[in-house]
Design an enzyme around this catalytic site. Structure first.
Site, PDB file in Angstrom:
ATOM      1  N   ASP A 282       0.752  -1.124   0.422  1.00 36.97           N
ATOM      2  CA  ASP A 282      -0.103  -0.152   0.181  1.00 36.97           C
ATOM      3  C   ASP A 282       1.292   0.499   0.469  1.00 36.97           C
ATOM      4  OD1 ASP A 282      -2.304   1.298   0.329  1.00 36.97           O
ATOM      5  OD2 ASP A 282      -2.557   1.314   2.279  1.00 36.97           O
TER       6      ASP A 282
ATOM      7  N   GLU B 244       2.954   5.052  -3.844  1.00 36.26           N
ATOM      8  CA  GLU B 244       2.995   5.902  -4.736  1.00 36.26           C
ATOM      9  C   GLU B 244       4.177   6.908  -5.358  1.00 36.26           C
ATOM     10  OE1 GLU B 244       0.400   5.396  -2.685  1.00 36.26           O
ATOM     11  OE2 GLU B 244      -0.995   4.702  -4.446  1.00 36.26           O
TER      12      GLU B 244
ATOM     13  N   ASP C   8      -8.772   3.949  -2.084  1.00 33.51           N
ATOM     14  CA  ASP C   8     -10.073   4.887  -0.728  1.00 33.51           C
ATOM     15  C   ASP C   8     -11.127   5.511  -1.576  1.00 33.51           C
ATOM     16  OD1 ASP C   8      -8.279   3.563   0.894  1.00 33.51           O
ATOM     17  OD2 ASP C   8      -6.859   5.770   0.743  1.00 33.51           O
TER      18      ASP C   8
HETATM   19  C1  GLC Z   1      -5.004   2.797   2.758  1.00 36.86           C
HETATM   20  C2  GLC Z   1      -4.602   2.056   1.869  1.00 36.86           C
HETATM   21  C3  GLC Z   1      -6.049   1.903   2.798  1.00 36.86           C
HETATM   22  C4  GLC Z   1      -5.755   1.270   4.474  1.00 36.86           C
HETATM   23  C5  GLC Z   1      -5.306   2.549   4.924  1.00 36.86           C
HETATM   24  C6  GLC Z   1      -3.972   1.804   6.337  1.00 36.86           C
HETATM   25  O1  GLC Z   1      -5.374   4.108   2.899  1.00 36.86           O
HETATM   26  O2  GLC Z   1      -5.697   2.806   0.753  1.00 36.86           O
HETATM   27  O3  GLC Z   1      -6.552   0.312   2.079  1.00 36.86           O
HETATM   28  O4  GLC Z   1      -6.872   0.020   5.001  1.00 36.86           O
HETATM   29  O5  GLC Z   1      -3.852   2.757   4.169  1.00 36.86           O
HETATM   30  O6  GLC Z   1      -3.075   1.355   6.007  1.00 36.86           O
END
Ligand code: GLC
Length: 799
Positions: free
Chosen positions: A405, A408, A483
């Site tokens: 995650d 980017e 998200d």
């Molecule tokens: C980011 C991710 C999400 C995750 C969060 C905490 O917002 O996109 O899926 O739950 O981080 O790790």
């Protein structure tokens, strides 16, 4: 029409007349008097690469997007010359290069123009960074439509839009918001029912304008790098997508459990909570294959560590979960906490693996753990190190899969939301700044993760998920769309995004079902699960701060509906797995937008909601509250309503009833749909017979079923089973021919055919030319038949 003088005035430079031409096997070089070189490479009969240098100099030829396995080779390449033009011909396309301007025009051999330059290549020098802003403008053809471009949350047809590519952490994005998490600079143009594709292989921030600024012009440009694009000749969209997918690659087959239903939340902890969730699934008999651990399993958000208070014995926990049929998927982020006592930080520091700023200091930024440094994943040594970090997790503790995650990379509390642009990167030996490396940073991170996971789950298959992606990332990882929000509009967005990703070569994709931010009500949740079970990656995930989002969180009515649809997904697993097989081996997208399915029907060019799941199932989500059904377009051909079995002749719009426990689903006539029994998780039950739901058609239809051991790599050594069925329906006869490939012996001995829409009473059966007594085949009325799986021809006669 813009004149060259105007262009000069605006600070743009453009090529002038060609003074030299050279051919080096598959590469043609056209040099202009002012030092522009156009290199045309014939990659395949229908794939042509165009690359432009200024100042007589090309950059080193390097691409993260193009796959090493991309096909090469063509049958014919002929160059001819007239006073004003060069002509290049392959067996499929003809390219004209104008001697005075270097502009090109691409047509088929009959002379139908597919794509042509307006100004064509032009550029502006970049004083601050060096290099050029490289630009290309094309003529928009009459009635031209545009598709592709990855995860854009806007109408499927991009005509009239301008979009740009800069992978961005876009929390709670909205419709039309751009850019989002992925950068896939590939589009499809369609006019006069003929399609072509263009892939702009440039990692800098790039822009595409589809007749937005000027009605008759389609253009694309990037902040740096080269004008370097691939042209794919259709004329079918399906061929364009296959050519692009062949160039940028496909994933390996995932383990079958990765196609099951997955449950996630930010976050399930401590261990007792994880166990409670697992228990609920089994008690309520809702199939589920994986549980996700979000960042809170870590010790202070340090990657590759565990919070020992909440997870005192992770190895035992994961073992117990596995015994109950659950895989554990853990999150790993790129930011490494700056903490001199933390081993990952120490190692990266010692080895010099963190990114540095232009003048030397380490690049740092705030993420979940606080201030972090960021490994330079564009350095192959860093990737190799990162891959090794998974050893303990996967090989020793028993983690099954990983999601990456924030890659980017996301940086908090800064306006750019990411690394500063002067951050330096290795770029596999082509040092550069973040301007060039940004869009591939996440891709290279998940590539390293994939290598590590693959090595350490061996002999099992790796399964990895990423949020950020560039073209080609599909080779390494599945992905989700980031998200999103629990709103009806986001259900629409999810539907469009998945179709668009599939058309952009990236099929293993899903949304946070139910929405990540905010709380869905039961109705929205149920409608979203209905859509989500028809997406290649099927996972409920939520931010968790607004309440629960498990299948049982919205009362028994919703729980029952959700169970029914998840059960349907599990029944369809062999169908879904066959779709995946077709995607990995032939580049066929797992979801087909209607325009992909039938581009000759102009009604499809602006449809967004309906899509074909695999080859034979038409799906249309209900995207509004309080609906008892919806209007939808049924594509041409005959379709069986999945619920009522009514046969609909397509090519028209229709109202379709769908109360909350149903969604519009249609099966294409002639289809043979393979099904497994409902299981609580993949591998729970031994498959004793393969159900084949057959939808009668007068005429011919092909179906196939791919199976293997669902795990491991035996299939790469020929241990797979690919059954191809040819259905031939006549008024009083039905013939099913089977052709089987591969050395895998499926565990079941027989097929159970369920007949839908059979227009006659069965009076006789022959298997491989021998008559068989009806009573031996256990006919249940006229509706089903159990036959040995090894037939080559099943002949059913009726009266
Ligand atoms: C980011 C991710 C999400 C995750 C969060 C905490 O917002 O996109 O899926 O739950 O981080 O790790």
């Amino acid at each position: 029409m813009i004149t060259n003088t105007e262009l000069e005035y605006k600070g743009n430079l453009y090529p002038n007349q060609i003074i030299d031409f050279k051919q080096d096997t598959d590469k043609l070089y056209f040099t202009t008097e002012n030092g522009v070189i156009l290199q045309i490479t014939v990659m395949r009969n229908s794939t042509i690469r165009f690359r432009y240098a200024t100042g007589h100099t090309f950059e080193p030829d390097f691409s993260y997007a193009v796959s090493e396995d991309a096909s090469r080779g063509y049958n014919r390449l002929e160059v001819t010359e007239t006073d004003n033009e060069y002509y290049i011909e392959t067996t499929r396309v003809k390219i004209l290069v104008d001697k005075a301007s270097l502009r090109i025009q691409i047509s088929d051999l009959e002379g139908n123009i597919f794509n042509e330059d307006e100004i064509g290549f032009h550029w502006e020098e970049n004083y601050e960074y060096g290099g050029n802003t490289v630009k290309m403008s094309k003529i928009t053809q009459t009635g031209e439509s545009f598709y592709g471009m990855g995860d854009k949350a806007t109408h499927l047809n991009l005509k009239g839009k301008r979009v740009n590519n800069w992978v961005t952490d876009q929390y709670a994005y909205g419709k039309d918001q751009d850019p989002l998490y992925k950068a896939i600079p590939f589009y499809i143009g369609l006019h006069q029912n003929k399609a072509y594709g263009i892939f702009f292989d440039n990692t800098f921030r790039s822009y595409f304008d589809f007749a937005h600024e000027r009605r008759n012009v389609t253009s694309f440009w990037a902040d740096g790098g080269e004008m370097n694009y691939y042209f794919f000749f259709g004329p079918d969209i399906s061929k364009v997508v296959r050519l692009y997918t062949d160039l940028t690659g496909t994933p390996e087959l995932p383990p079958l459990w990765a196609l099951g239903y997955h449950q996630s939340k930010w976050s399930y902890f401590p261990e007792s909570r994880v166990k409670e969730i697992a228990k609920q699934f089994r008690e309520l008999r809702i199939p589920c294959d994986a549980i996700y651990l979000d960042i809170d399993y870590m010790d202070g958000f340090r990657c590759f560590t565990w919070d020992k208070d909440h997870f005192p014995e992770p190895k035992r926990m994961m073992k117990e979960l596995k015994e109950d049929g659950f895989k554990t998927v853990v999150m790993i982020d790129p930011g490494i906490k700056i903490d001199k006592d933390y081993w990952v930080y120490q190692e990266a520091m010692e080895k010099g693996y963190f990114c540095r700023r232009g003048d030397g200091p380490y690049m740092h930024g705030k993420v979940w753990p606080g201030e972090c440094n960021f490994p330079d994943f564009t350095n192959p040594d860093v990737r190799a190190w990162w891959a090794e970090l998974y050893k303990e997790f996967m090989a020793e503790m028993g983690v099954d899969a990983v999601w990456n995650d924030m890659n980017e990379p996301a940086v908090m509390e800064v306006p750019s939301k990411t690394a500063p642009l002067d951050t330096r990167h290795n770029f596999d030996g082509h040092p550069c700044t973040h301007r060039k490396a940004h869009n591939v940073y996440g891709m290279q991170m998940v590539r390293a993760t994939y290598e590590g996971v693959k090595k350490y789950v061996y002999p099992k298959r790796p399964f990895v998920i990423t949020r950020a992606a560039f073209a080609g990332t599909q080779r390494y990882s599945s992905t989700w769309t980031g998200d999103n929000v629990a709103t009806w509009e986001h259900l629409w967005i999810a539907n469009v995004q998945m179709q668009r990703m599939c058309m952009s070569g990236y099929s293993f994709v899903g949304s946070d079902i139910g929405g990540f931010a905010e709380q869905p009500n039961g109705e929205l949740f149920a409608r979203w699960v209905q859509l989500g079970v028809f997406h290649p990656f099927c996972r409920v995930h939520s931010s968790g701060d607004h309440g629960d989002q498990e299948p049982w969180s919205f009362g028994t009515e919703v729980t029952d509906i959700v169970r029914k649809f998840i059960e349907l997904r599990y029944q369809l697993l062999p169908y879904l797995y066959t779709m995946f097989y077709q995607y990995t081996t032939h580049g066929i997208p797992m979801l087909q937008s209607l325009v992909y399915y039938d581009q000759e029907d102009s009604q499809t060019h602006f449809r967004t909601d309906e899509f074909i799941f695999g080859d034979h199932i038409l799906v249309c989500p209900v995207q509004e509250p309080n609906a008892q059904g919806r209007r939808m377009y049924i594509p041409r051909g005959k379709w069986y309503d999945f619920w009522t079995e009514e046969v609909i002749v397509g090519g028209k719009e229709k109202w379709v009833a769908a109360d909350l426990d149903k969604m519009p689903l249609f099966i294409k006539e002639g289809a043979i749909i393979p099904k497994y029994p409902v299981q609580q998780y993949v591998g729970e039950v031994q498959i004793e017979e393969l159900v084949l739901d057959l939808y009668y058609k007068e005429g011919v239809e092909l179906s196939s079923v791919y199976e293997d051991s669902q795990e491991g790599f035996d299939y790469t050594q020929g241990k797979y089973s690919l059954r191809k069925f040819k259905l031939i329906g006549k008024p009083k006869e039905l013939i099913i021919q089977q052709h089987k490939d591969g050395a895998f012996i499926t565990p079941y001995e027989s097929f159970k055919f369920n007949f839908h829409g059979l227009p006659f009473k069965i009076s006789g059966i022959e298997i491989d030319n021998e008559k068989v007594a009806l009573k031996d085949l256990k006919i249940n009325g006229n509706n089903s038949l159990i036959v040995d799986k090894n037939f080559t021809e099943l002949h059913i006669v009726g009266k």
